[in-house]
Scaffold this active site. Sequence first.
Site, PDB file in Angstrom:
ATOM      1  N   VAL A 384      -4.258   7.394   2.016  1.00  0.00           N
ATOM      2  CA  VAL A 384      -3.938   6.653   0.908  1.00  0.00           C
ATOM      3  C   VAL A 384      -3.270   5.377   0.857  1.00  0.00           C
ATOM      4  CG1 VAL A 384      -3.868   9.162  -0.261  1.00  0.00           C
ATOM      5  CG2 VAL A 384      -1.766   7.935   0.363  1.00  0.00           C
ATOM      6  N   ASP A 385      -2.496   5.136   1.893  1.00  0.00           N
ATOM      7  CA  ASP A 385      -1.848   3.747   2.086  1.00  0.00           C
ATOM      8  C   ASP A 385      -2.924   2.656   2.312  1.00  0.00           C
ATOM      9  OD1 ASP A 385       0.332   2.072   2.183  1.00  0.00           O
ATOM     10  OD2 ASP A 385       1.254   2.823   3.943  1.00  0.00           O
ATOM     11  N   ASP A 386      -3.647   2.811   3.412  1.00  0.00           N
ATOM     12  CA  ASP A 386      -4.743   1.997   3.454  1.00  0.00           C
ATOM     13  C   ASP A 386      -5.696   1.829   2.407  1.00  0.00           C
ATOM     14  OD1 ASP A 386      -5.473   0.835   6.486  1.00  0.00           O
ATOM     15  OD2 ASP A 386      -4.313   2.525   6.563  1.00  0.00           O
TER      16      ASP A 386
END
Length: 645
Positions: A384-386
């Site tokens: 989810v960060d990317d």
Amino acid sequence: MNLDTALASDDLEAAIDRAEQALRGHQQPDGHWVFELEADATIPAEYVLLEHYLDRIDNELQPKIGVYLRRIQGEHGGWPLYHGGAFNLSASVKAYFALKAIGDDPAAPHMARARKAILSAGGAERANVFTRIQLALFGEVPWRAVPVMPVEIMGLPKWFPFHLLKISYWSRTVVVPLLVLMALKPQARNPRGATVRELFATPPDLITDWIRGPYRNGWGRFFKTVDAVMQKAEPRFSKERRQKHIEEAVRWVGERLNGEDGLGAIYPAMANSVMMYDVLGYSPDHPQAAIAWQSVRNLVTVKDEEAYCQPCFSPIWDTGLAGHAMAEAQGPGPGLGVADVERAAAWLVERQITEVRGDWAEIKPDIPPGGWAFQFNNDHYPDVDDTAVVAMLLHRNGDPAHADAVERARHWIIGMQSRNGGWGAFDADNNHEYLNHIPFADHGALLDPPTADVTARCVSFLAQLGHVEDAPVIARAIAYLRQDQEAEGCWFGRWGTNYIYGTWSVLCALNAAAVSPDDPMVRRAVDWLVEKQRPEGGWGEDCASYEGAPPGEYTESLPSQTAWAILGLMAAGEADHAAVMRGVAWLASQQKVDGEWEEMPYNAVGFPRVFYLRYHGYRLFFPLMAMARFRNLRQGNSRTVAWGF
């Protein structure tokens, strides 16, 4: 240079232009960026030992890896986990073993110093579990030196206290091929007969306390007892059932082999898959065995005088961050249309994962896929960060053709929110803390629970989009962040070093979500950042802050940490603060003629206390973004940052 006049003069604009040109020079023809990702001595050392395990020794490559390992040896005689760090026993055992396998004389001064440091720390018998597994594969220690991890784990039901879905993606991909190795207990070919018995304070055959504390709570003592029972019971397990579960593990790996990007697209899992196929008798030219080996070889980075092995590649992350920096350099406003950002966006859109339902779907089955991975390809494991960083860039870029990709990302991220309001990196609700106390998990990094920095990135993305119906999702996340703030006013940075990274991330999110700059949570964070500014005007943080050192402090200012602090303060409405001006001036003063910055200290973390990272691109992305944002806010009609990132 005079502070006030420097920031008002053409010097800042010239520094931004140089930095922009430098970053543009690293962009690949197809639009992406990828920089080296460096870890500690363990990965290149393990690669050397893998070649000896397989008897596939590259006689031209190994001496170059030896040069690298000798260069990063610490003054304490051993090897640290990061630049300038303290002696680490496990890294030192692996590095010494690798150098001896390469051919270094044990009597050489650097080897003698390393051996003395290792023995002073208790000897190789006190190394961590993964190091003892490596030693067991070479016959240096008996297999009872490692905790029992039976391959029968493959058949456990989801409700069982230990299940693959209860541990993190990286643990899962490392463990499954390792289960086969631990079941079959192979021994390395080791054609040169390399051995490191001299690193043991007690002969391995005489050691009876391989599995021992200190235990963090009662769970550790309980699982130690379970392991003792399993050590005696495992030899009696049904051979037929064991074979069935070995075949299940092989199928599991085969489904996720991921082409030349490898299992999980991370070195430890990829290396374990190579050894798994080898022990099962697959010939080197078997399609799966060959591609597993090639995936490992792809990570080897060879230079003129030295070589090392990267833990993985980071092109999605690098391209997203570089794209944001380049977009900021163009000035305020959507629809930038600059060619560099457009090419990056087009490259990223093609890599959105829209067909494969990865392991995350076992926990969140109703969510359509829509994320991005960290590496070139890793479809089973988007994070989810990317996804948030990439989707924010696509939204900021303003191309209507990217609207569907952004919307898919939005739905996927919302669906991946954990019950406590936060987000983990790869899985939802991956917080079964008792599992970090099993003997196998002495590294304490078996899980992927929600963290402030990842949660902040998701809030930044959703708030930047501004969908009214997402307000409850954002509110729950902000409540999580409010509760997670440290007493000093900072936030822990799980994936970047450390509290400066976490605090910057959260302040960006709070600004995007329209939390007032006067909110006590924001004011405490601002005060903490201002307090941590160094006398020369920059900021720095030691990786030792993960190990109990003071948060937000280091012996020198660093470009990436200085940029994070400046970006955080500007997100909190402090673009005119003297600390911001001093920080920008420090960045400008440290820029080299070629537009880049130097940064040797590590700036990120894989697993706190265990595995640290140096992103070679951080010294370029973040200073450019910080200086350009400062210029944009000072030239604009508002001091409010308009973007989530």
